[in-house]
Design a protein around this motif. Structure first.
Motif, short mmCIF file in Angstrom:
data_model
loop_
_atom_site.label_atom_id
_atom_site.label_comp_id
_atom_site.label_asym_id
_atom_site.label_seq_id
_atom_site.Cartn_x
_atom_site.Cartn_y
_atom_site.Cartn_z
N LYS A 13 8.24 -51.37 14.71
CA LYS A 13 8.46 -51.00 16.18
C LYS A 13 9.93 -51.70 16.67
CE LYS A 13 3.83 -50.44 18.25
NZ LYS A 13 3.14 -50.81 17.34
N LEU A 14 10.21 -52.95 15.83
CA LEU A 14 11.39 -53.76 15.88
C LEU A 14 12.65 -52.94 15.40
CD1 LEU A 14 12.95 -56.17 16.83
CD2 LEU A 14 12.38 -57.31 14.61
N ASN A 15 12.48 -52.12 14.31
CA ASN A 15 13.47 -51.47 13.84
C ASN A 15 13.76 -50.19 14.55
OD1 ASN A 15 13.86 -52.84 11.54
ND2 ASN A 15 13.09 -51.33 9.79
N PHE A 16 12.53 -49.40 15.13
CA PHE A 16 13.08 -48.47 16.07
C PHE A 16 13.80 -48.89 17.20
CE2 PHE A 16 9.44 -46.42 13.76
CZ PHE A 16 9.95 -45.13 13.71
N SER A 17 13.68 -49.86 17.87
CA SER A 17 14.14 -50.46 19.18
C SER A 17 15.50 -50.56 18.67
CB SER A 17 13.52 -51.81 19.60
OG SER A 17 13.95 -53.02 18.88
N GLU A 18 16.13 -51.18 17.39
CA GLU A 18 17.32 -51.49 16.99
C GLU A 18 18.07 -50.19 16.64
OE1 GLU A 18 16.71 -56.11 15.63
OE2 GLU A 18 16.80 -54.48 14.03
N THR A 19 17.25 -49.08 16.07
CA THR A 19 17.84 -47.80 15.76
C THR A 19 18.49 -47.27 17.21
OG1 THR A 19 16.61 -47.34 13.80
CG2 THR A 19 17.42 -45.64 14.99
N SER A 20 17.46 -47.29 18.42
CA SER A 20 17.71 -46.81 19.50
C SER A 20 19.12 -47.21 20.08
CB SER A 20 16.76 -46.75 20.45
OG SER A 20 16.01 -45.83 20.39
N THR A 21 19.27 -48.62 20.00
CA THR A 21 20.62 -49.35 20.53
C THR A 21 21.79 -48.84 19.62
OG1 THR A 21 19.19 -51.12 21.15
CG2 THR A 21 21.23 -51.68 20.45
N ILE A 22 21.68 -49.01 18.39
CA ILE A 22 22.89 -48.54 17.44
C ILE A 22 22.93 -47.01 17.94
CG2 ILE A 22 23.56 -48.03 15.14
CD1 ILE A 22 21.63 -50.33 14.07
N ALA A 23 22.20 -46.02 17.93
CA ALA A 23 22.58 -44.74 18.61
C ALA A 23 23.07 -44.68 19.87
CB ALA A 23 21.21 -44.11 18.55
N ARG A 24 22.79 -45.60 20.67
CA ARG A 24 23.45 -45.33 21.98
C ARG A 24 24.84 -46.06 21.80
NH1 ARG A 24 18.20 -47.22 23.66
NH2 ARG A 24 18.79 -49.41 23.67
N GLN A 25 25.25 -46.91 20.76
CA GLN A 25 26.56 -47.22 20.75
C GLN A 25 27.49 -45.93 20.17
OE1 GLN A 25 26.46 -50.51 17.81
NE2 GLN A 25 25.29 -51.86 19.17
N PHE A 26 26.95 -45.18 19.23
CA PHE A 26 27.67 -44.03 18.76
C PHE A 26 27.66 -43.22 19.87
CE2 PHE A 26 26.56 -45.50 14.48
CZ PHE A 26 27.49 -44.79 13.74
N GLN A 27 26.83 -42.98 20.74
CA GLN A 27 26.77 -41.91 21.73
C GLN A 27 28.12 -42.30 23.00
OE1 GLN A 27 22.58 -41.83 22.35
NE2 GLN A 27 22.64 -39.78 22.41
N ASP A 28 28.07 -43.82 23.08
CA ASP A 28 29.00 -44.41 23.75
C ASP A 28 30.46 -44.17 23.42
OD1 ASP A 28 26.98 -45.20 25.86
OD2 ASP A 28 27.08 -47.20 24.95
N GLU A 29 30.66 -44.13 22.09
CA GLU A 29 31.83 -43.72 21.51
C GLU A 29 32.15 -42.33 21.26
OE1 GLU A 29 33.31 -46.20 18.39
OE2 GLU A 29 32.14 -48.00 19.35
N GLY A 30 31.28 -41.30 21.80
CA GLY A 30 31.49 -39.95 21.97
C GLY A 30 31.00 -39.03 20.81
N PHE A 31 29.98 -39.69 19.90
CA PHE A 31 29.40 -39.05 18.77
C PHE A 31 28.19 -38.33 19.35
CE2 PHE A 31 31.50 -42.07 16.54
CZ PHE A 31 31.63 -41.57 15.16
N GLU A 32 27.84 -37.20 19.17
CA GLU A 32 26.61 -36.28 19.56
C GLU A 32 25.54 -36.83 18.47
OE1 GLU A 32 24.97 -31.72 19.94
OE2 GLU A 32 27.03 -32.29 19.23
N ARG A 33 24.51 -37.24 19.04
CA ARG A 33 23.25 -37.48 18.25
C ARG A 33 22.41 -36.42 18.28
NH1 ARG A 33 18.41 -42.12 19.27
NH2 ARG A 33 17.31 -41.68 17.32
N VAL A 34 21.88 -36.17 16.80
CA VAL A 34 21.11 -34.96 16.47
C VAL A 34 19.85 -35.24 15.75
CG1 VAL A 34 23.10 -33.34 16.47
CG2 VAL A 34 22.22 -34.12 14.45
N ASP A 35 18.82 -34.38 15.76
CA ASP A 35 17.77 -34.71 14.87
C ASP A 35 17.98 -34.90 13.37
OD1 ASP A 35 14.56 -34.73 15.24
OD2 ASP A 35 14.98 -33.67 13.28
N PHE A 36 17.25 -35.76 12.62
CA PHE A 36 17.44 -36.02 11.27
C PHE A 36 17.56 -34.77 10.38
CE2 PHE A 36 17.34 -37.74 6.94
CZ PHE A 36 18.17 -38.99 7.06
N ASN A 37 16.50 -33.70 10.83
CA ASN A 37 16.18 -32.37 9.92
C ASN A 37 17.46 -31.62 10.32
OD1 ASN A 37 13.96 -33.18 9.17
ND2 ASN A 37 13.05 -32.87 11.14
N GLN A 38 18.41 -31.82 11.09
CA GLN A 38 19.57 -31.02 11.44
C GLN A 38 20.88 -31.31 10.90
OE1 GLN A 38 18.77 -31.01 16.23
NE2 GLN A 38 20.32 -29.88 15.49
#
Length: 444
Positions: A13-38
């Motif tokens: 669960k700790l890894n999941f919390s950190e992944t979400s935080t890193i993902a929000r950093q990307f989104q704050d910098e203008g990246f678009e988050r997509v599903d891993f299958n895409q």
């Protein structure tokens, strides 16, 4: 069109919390988050190194990403990336590997997205992992994992986590409360507290061994945050789960009666070899204490099979210990040798076929324990938090004491707390429930 980034998380669960935080950093910098299958321009894999299997899965996930987009930029981060960065970097298609401190600055390392012939490595010495980054994840609309602590000062002989995550250090109480409020404002009903050793909460940054606050202080402060309807403690060491915390949870309106307490072995001889900080008698005491004040509490247990020196007698001692204990389910880990751990050099290696057989026996015991726990709850009325997926015509959710319940699909129930009578256990092992009356419980 913005660059697209996708994430895959292995492990806890700790890894999941950190992944979400890193993902929000990307989104704050203008990246678009997509599903891993895409199709994505960047694929980031957050790794785990608790078991041998997690290491092997990394290569499979890299291949999956490259099959979707052969030109994608592949990044490995997390525990395996810290422990064996060169090994990760040598995997075909991997472009960048970031260790324990670097993973939270991943966007700083992306200058362009050209494929590299060999993975570029940025990994600190683990004693430099002495700062804290707060994180929380939103896995679905109903619950979030909130990181409150990182690292570990324990020296269990089988474990690589101190090598991968560094010393024990905690978030400030103010920041935990701020993150909890942020989560509550997103209409999320349940927060699960997570960390490496959350019972050790309170140690500051830079190796400060003084506890600014205790775990009990944290629990009491979170209990007062408005807008959170449920709080769940994830995994906590038995020697750090104090009577005061158990008694507080028993009286709390928000903390739920569910504990996950690592045991690892029911043999005191093996507990000593593992360098655990308790004997099995203390574990019995913790279970009895919980059940005395919360008879319906759910208690989960971590256990390792096949540790060096685990004879048939020691294994049966563990099996019988767990069989007699008033617990609800097991998480069974088959021991695997990890580099740079004392256990890897120990005598008494258990053959892998024997490890597999013992694991199967304990998994069977877990099924029996969960069934017995579920049966003890039949006929009772519990509060269920419903999730958002339609699974073969049913909506599912968990009671406060972690019983999985299903009702016929009704989109109205998604992300609501409902009073449900637990009727019977279905063929799939899930409890069929019946609404007492359709209601949306008010925020406490």
């Amino acid at each position: 069109m913005p660059n697209q980034v996708a994430f895959y998380t292995l492990g806890c669960k700790l890894n999941f919390s950190e992944t979400s935080t890193i993902a929000r950093q990307f989104q704050d910098e203008g990246f678009e988050r997509v599903d891993f299958n895409q199709q994505a321009d960047i694929y980031i894999i957050n790794t785990c190194s608790v078991t041998e299997n997690a290491d092997k899965r990394f290569k499979t996930i890299v291949k999956k990403a490259l099959k979707t987009n052969p030109d994608a930029f592949i990044i490995g981060v997390g525990c395996y990336a810290q422990l064996k960065p060169q090994e990760l970097a040598s995997v075909d298609g991997v472009d960048l590997v970031l260790g324990a401190t670097e993973k939270f600055k991943v966007t700083n390392y992306i200058n362009d997205l050209s494929k590299n012939d060999f993975g570029e490595v940025h990994s600190c010495e683990i004693n430099e992992a002495d700062f804290y980054v707060g994180s929380y994840s939103i896995g679905d609309r109903t619950r979030a994992f909130l990181k409150v602590q990182d690292g570990c000062d324990y020296k269990c002989t089988y474990c690589t986590i101190p090598l991968a995550r560094g010393i024990s250090r905690s978030d400030t109480l103010d920041n935990v409360l701020k993150n909890a409020k942020d989560i509550s404002e997103q209409d999320i009903k349940e927060i699960v507290l997570t960390g490496v050793n959350i019972g050790d909460y309170g140690k500051g940054e830079f190796g400060n061994k003084k506890h600014e606050h205790t775990f009990l202080d944290l629990v009491k402060a979170l209990d007062d945050v408005k807008g959170i309807e449920r709080l769940r403690i994830s995994s906590i060491e038995p020697n750090l789960l104090k009577d005061e915390t158990i008694d507080f949870v028993a009286k709390s309106e928000r903390f739920v009666p569910h504990f996950h307490i690592p045991l690892q072995s029911g043999s005191n001889t093996l507990l000593k070899k593992m360098r655990r900080r308790y004997m099995k008698e203390l574990y019995v005491n913790r279970v009895e204490r919980i059940k005395s004040v919360m008879p319906d509490a759910c208690i989960g247990v971590d256990v390792i099979v096949g540790f060096p020196g685990e004879t048939d007698e020691f294994f049966l001692e563990t099996y019988e210990f767990l069989n007699q204990l008033d617990i609800s389910y097991l998480h069974v880990f088959t021991y695997s040798e990890r580099d740079n751990t004392p256990a890897a050099e120990m005598d008494g290696v258990v053959p892998k076929a024997v490890r597999k057989k013992r694991s199967k026996m304990l998994r069977g015991l877990s099924v029996k324990k969960r069934r017995a726990f579920y049966e003890s709850q039949i006929g009772k009325t519990k509060t269920v938090l419903f999730e958002d997926q339609n699974k073969e015509g049913y909506i599912q959710g968990f009671t406060e004491n972690y019983v999985k319940v299903k009702l016929p699909w009704d989109p109205y129930l998604v992300n609501t707390l409902q009073s449900v009578i637990l009727n019977h256990i279905d063929a799939d092992g899930i409890v069929r429930g019946e609404l007492v009356e359709r209601e949306v419980l008010e925020t406490i």
